[in-house]
Design a protein around this motif. Structure first.
Motif, PDB file in Angstrom:
ATOM      1  N   THR A 183     -28.965 112.721 -82.914  1.00 33.57           N
ATOM      2  CA  THR A 183     -28.822 111.268 -83.029  1.00 33.57           C
ATOM      3  C   THR A 183     -27.515 110.969 -83.754  1.00 33.57           C
ATOM      4  O   THR A 183     -27.079 111.737 -84.618  1.00 33.57           O
ATOM      5  N   ALA A 184     -26.888 109.858 -83.395  1.00 30.93           N
ATOM      6  CA  ALA A 184     -25.621 109.510 -84.027  1.00 30.93           C
ATOM      7  C   ALA A 184     -25.383 108.011 -83.958  1.00 30.93           C
ATOM      8  O   ALA A 184     -25.759 107.351 -82.989  1.00 30.93           O
ATOM      9  N   ASN A 185     -24.775 107.488 -85.000  1.00 33.72           N
ATOM     10  CA  ASN A 185     -24.233 106.128 -85.018  1.00 33.72           C
ATOM     11  C   ASN A 185     -22.741 106.260 -85.297  1.00 33.72           C
ATOM     12  O   ASN A 185     -22.339 106.788 -86.342  1.00 33.72           O
ATOM     13  N   ARG A 186     -21.933 105.777 -84.366  1.00 34.12           N
ATOM     14  CA  ARG A 186     -20.485 105.955 -84.478  1.00 34.12           C
ATOM     15  C   ARG A 186     -19.763 104.622 -84.387  1.00 34.12           C
ATOM     16  O   ARG A 186     -20.217 103.708 -83.710  1.00 34.12           O
ATOM     17  N   ASN A 187     -18.636 104.549 -85.056  1.00 31.85           N
ATOM     18  CA  ASN A 187     -17.762 103.392 -84.969  1.00 31.85           C
ATOM     19  C   ASN A 187     -16.371 103.909 -84.623  1.00 31.85           C
ATOM     20  O   ASN A 187     -15.720 104.560 -85.442  1.00 31.85           O
ATOM     21  N   PHE A 188     -15.931 103.635 -83.379  1.00 28.85           N
ATOM     22  CA  PHE A 188     -14.635 104.101 -82.893  1.00 28.85           C
ATOM     23  C   PHE A 188     -13.620 102.962 -82.925  1.00 28.85           C
ATOM     24  O   PHE A 188     -13.923 101.849 -82.497  1.00 28.85           O
ATOM     25  N   ALA A 189     -12.410 103.257 -83.361  1.00 26.32           N
ATOM     26  CA  ALA A 189     -11.283 102.335 -83.230  1.00 26.32           C
ATOM     27  C   ALA A 189     -10.211 103.038 -82.406  1.00 26.32           C
ATOM     28  O   ALA A 189      -9.764 104.135 -82.763  1.00 26.32           O
ATOM     29  N   PHE A 190      -9.828 102.424 -81.267  1.00 25.34           N
ATOM     30  CA  PHE A 190      -8.838 103.005 -80.366  1.00 25.34           C
ATOM     31  C   PHE A 190      -7.523 102.236 -80.500  1.00 25.34           C
ATOM     32  O   PHE A 190      -7.488 101.020 -80.295  1.00 25.34           O
ATOM     33  N   GLU A 191      -6.456 102.948 -80.795  1.00 27.22           N
ATOM     34  CA  GLU A 191      -5.125 102.346 -80.864  1.00 27.22           C
ATOM     35  C   GLU A 191      -4.245 102.981 -79.790  1.00 27.22           C
ATOM     36  O   GLU A 191      -4.249 104.202 -79.623  1.00 27.22           O
ATOM     37  N   ASN A 192      -3.526 102.155 -79.042  1.00 28.89           N
ATOM     38  CA  ASN A 192      -2.693 102.626 -77.927  1.00 28.89           C
ATOM     39  C   ASN A 192      -3.533 103.426 -76.933  1.00 28.89           C
ATOM     40  O   ASN A 192      -3.160 104.514 -76.496  1.00 28.89           O
ATOM     41  N   ARG A 193      -4.673 102.852 -76.555  1.00 31.42           N
ATOM     42  CA  ARG A 193      -5.625 103.575 -75.724  1.00 31.42           C
ATOM     43  C   ARG A 193      -5.043 103.951 -74.369  1.00 31.42           C
ATOM     44  O   ARG A 193      -4.292 103.200 -73.765  1.00 31.42           O
ATOM     45  N   PHE A 194      -5.418 105.144 -73.909  1.00 31.68           N
ATOM     46  CA  PHE A 194      -5.010 105.693 -72.609  1.00 31.68           C
ATOM     47  C   PHE A 194      -3.504 105.914 -72.518  1.00 31.68           C
ATOM     48  O   PHE A 194      -2.928 105.887 -71.438  1.00 31.68           O
ATOM     49  N   THR A 195      -2.839 106.128 -73.643  1.00 33.72           N
ATOM     50  CA  THR A 195      -1.412 106.466 -73.642  1.00 33.72           C
ATOM     51  C   THR A 195      -1.220 107.780 -74.392  1.00 33.72           C
ATOM     52  O   THR A 195      -2.136 108.307 -75.028  1.00 33.72           O
ATOM     53  N   SER A 196       0.004 108.301 -74.324  1.00 36.74           N
ATOM     54  CA  SER A 196       0.306 109.548 -75.025  1.00 36.74           C
ATOM     55  C   SER A 196       0.340 109.366 -76.537  1.00 36.74           C
ATOM     56  O   SER A 196       0.369 110.349 -77.283  1.00 36.74           O
ATOM     57  N   GLU A 197       0.327 108.111 -76.996  1.00 37.78           N
ATOM     58  CA  GLU A 197       0.344 107.820 -78.432  1.00 37.78           C
ATOM     59  C   GLU A 197      -1.026 107.381 -78.945  1.00 37.78           C
ATOM     60  O   GLU A 197      -1.134 106.845 -80.054  1.00 37.78           O
ATOM     61  N   GLU A 198      -2.053 107.611 -78.151  1.00 42.71           N
ATOM     62  CA  GLU A 198      -3.391 107.159 -78.547  1.00 42.71           C
ATOM     63  C   GLU A 198      -3.853 107.838 -79.833  1.00 42.71           C
ATOM     64  O   GLU A 198      -3.691 109.048 -80.026  1.00 42.71           O
ATOM     65  N   VAL A 199      -4.422 107.021 -80.714  1.00 43.85           N
ATOM     66  CA  VAL A 199      -5.028 107.511 -81.951  1.00 43.85           C
ATOM     67  C   VAL A 199      -6.434 106.936 -82.043  1.00 43.85           C
ATOM     68  O   VAL A 199      -6.640 105.735 -81.858  1.00 43.85           O
ATOM     69  N   ILE A 200      -7.412 107.801 -82.299  1.00 41.84           N
ATOM     70  CA  ILE A 200      -8.797 107.364 -82.457  1.00 41.84           C
ATOM     71  C   ILE A 200      -9.230 107.588 -83.892  1.00 41.84           C
ATOM     72  O   ILE A 200      -9.051 108.672 -84.448  1.00 41.84           O
TER      73      ILE A 200
END
Length: 285
Positions: A183-200
């Motif tokens: 089981t898991a509860n997660r909070n994701f923040a995607f910056e520059n999603r789907f690019t080579s500079e993406e940071v999660i």
């Protein structure tokens, strides 16, 4: 220090016993490391199942109309009023895809099993998707039977950073047959999603409970030290296996408690494990 009872027996069957001190730091650290690796392998397997969900969304997005064949069924803009979907009450429409790769003629490159995928709010900043896994086996041999729900957090999302809350619940089985309730509860923040500079950036609370063996462990993101993943550090998708920053606290029902520090953001796989006794070891993921 642990106390060990050391006994010797003479030919006359007279036992002589002494108590000796032995350093247990190494054994504690090895035990911590072994349990972390079990947890980490299951967490990594769940990332692979997340990728299956992402690919399903891409298939739905590229579809221009509803269609059905023996292995795949897609319906776009299903009326929620006519066919209500639990948890999607605030949406007028949703799209669904059923992928049934259980038959011999329906084998897929990366996995087998049955997956039901539902998505709504893609274009109005109210994204929500629900994936139901039915005995889905990935190409690494892990199997998952359960569900995953992701919903965009409108209050925290901005034009450039998208934030999603994710809930996972189900049974994951290792290739060796050991099964665990995950089981898991997660909070994701995607910056520059789907690019080579993406940071999660990820904050999470997860638990693994043994079904075929006695095992229970929880992980919790350390306040102010969320996990950070960078696409630039590793090949696409592989980057999800290796956080490069952040910290997790682990606790268990059998007295094993430790912290894992993933580093300062440098592109490496090195982590530091620190046990309750303050002793640390360094190793690569």
């Amino acid at each position: 220090m642990r106390k060990f009872l050391i006994c010797t027996v003479t030919l006359g069957l007279i036992a002589s016993c002494t108590v000796e001190d032995m350093d247990d730091n190494v054994s504690i650290q090895n035990s911590d490391k072994e349990n972390f690796e079990i947890f980490n392998s299951l967490d990594g397997a769940m990332d692979s199942f997340d990728i299956i969900s992402e690919k399903a969304f891409e298939d739905v997005q590229s579809s221009s109309k509803s269609f059905q064949e023996s292995c795949v069924s897609v319906e776009l803009l299903v009326s929620n009023q006519e066919n209500p979907l639990p948890g999607f009450e605030e949406y007028d429409y949703y799209s669904k895809m059923i992928l049934n790769y259980t038959e011999e003629q329906c084998q897929f490159d990366d996995w087998t099993g049955k997956l039901e995928y539902y998505v709504a709010g893609v274009f109005n900043q109210k994204w929500k998707d629900s994936t139901i896994f039915k005995n889905v086996r990935g190409n690494d041999g892990h199997m998952f039977d359960g569900y995953r729900v992701a919903e965009q957090n409108e209050a925290l999302s901005t034009e450039t950073i998208k934030v999603f809350d994710v809930v996972i619940d189900g049974v994951i089985t290792e290739p060796n047959g050991n099964s665990y309730r995950y089981t898991a509860n997660r909070n994701f923040a995607f910056e520059n999603r789907f690019t080579s500079e993406e940071v999660i950036t990820l904050q999470e609370s997860s638990s693994v409970e043994g079904i075929t063996e006695a095992f229970f462990m929880k992980s919790e993101s350390v306040d102010g030290a969320p996990l950070v993943y960078k696409v630039a550090c590793f090949n696409r998708y592989n980057f999800l296996k290796y956080p490069v920053q952040g910290s997790l606290d682990f606790s268990s029902s059998f007295g094993i408690n430790f912290n894992i520090d993933f580093g300062d953001g440098a592109c490496d796989k090195e982590v530091i494990l620190t046990g309750d006794n303050g002793e640390s070891i360094v190793f690569d993921l």
